[in-house]
Design a protein around this motif. Structure first.
Motif, PDB file in Angstrom:
ATOM      1  N   LYS A  79       0.815  -1.211   0.000  1.00 52.06           N
ATOM      2  CA  LYS A  79       0.000   0.000   0.000  1.00 52.06           C
ATOM      3  C   LYS A  79       0.849   1.262   0.000  1.00 52.06           C
ATOM      4  N   ARG A  84      -4.131   0.302  -2.604  1.00 55.23           N
ATOM      5  CA  ARG A  84      -3.721  -1.020  -2.146  1.00 55.23           C
ATOM      6  C   ARG A  84      -3.520  -1.939  -3.351  1.00 55.23           C
ATOM      7  N   LYS A  90      -6.400  -5.878   3.856  1.00 56.26           N
ATOM      8  CA  LYS A  90      -6.370  -4.526   4.430  1.00 56.26           C
ATOM      9  C   LYS A  90      -5.430  -4.376   5.622  1.00 56.26           C
ATOM     10  N   ASP A  93       0.824  -4.846   5.499  1.00 57.82           N
ATOM     11  CA  ASP A  93       1.656  -3.834   4.846  1.00 57.82           C
ATOM     12  C   ASP A  93       2.503  -4.419   3.719  1.00 57.82           C
TER      13      ASP A  93
END
Length: 139
Positions: A79, A84, A90, A93
């Protein structure tokens, strides 16, 4: 092509609050790896129009090939801001693809090593075939 790309591989999702180059430095130092970046292999995303402009965002991709035909590791930054690479992940990283003749064993061992690094908050194994947008990882 997609099947070949993910053949003999599993993914490790990583939550870590540091920049990608800092994470690579940390992995290189801690695990005695030698991650490197090929800028021509980076992934480009185009943001939605903001004030009439589209913005190009670059997500770096790092590589490490173990000596003597060992496992291959590819680290993806997932992201930048609100953009993204894999919207279904979500909470993560980074993503590390582990390609090996024995992907289950190699990936489990790698994930355990990651969990011992203090700055890494989460390291979980993910099957690439379970990801809806896995084709975004093709480099």
């Amino acid at each position: 092509m997609e099947d070949e790309f993910f053949e003999d591989s599993l993914l490790v999702g990583v939550a870590c609050p540091v920049s990608s180059y800092r994470l690579c430095w940390l992995l290189n130092r801690t695990l005695n790896f030698s991650f490197y970046r090929k800028t021509k292999m980076d992934i480009e995303l185009i943001s939605k129009e903001s004030k009439g402009k589209k913005e190009k965002i670059v997500l770096p991709v790092y590589h490490y090939l173990s000596p003597f035909n060992g496992p291959r590791y590819t680290l993806y930054q997932l992201k930048v801001g609100s953009l993204r690479l894999l919207p279904e992940l979500k909470a993560l990283d980074y993503l590390v693809m582990v390609q090996s003749g024995t992907p289950e064993e190699t990936t489990a061992q790698f994930a355990q090593y990651l969990k011992q690094i203090p700055l890494i908050q989460l390291a979980q194994i993910i099957n690439p075939l379970e990801l809806k947008s896995r084709n975004n990882l093709l480099v």
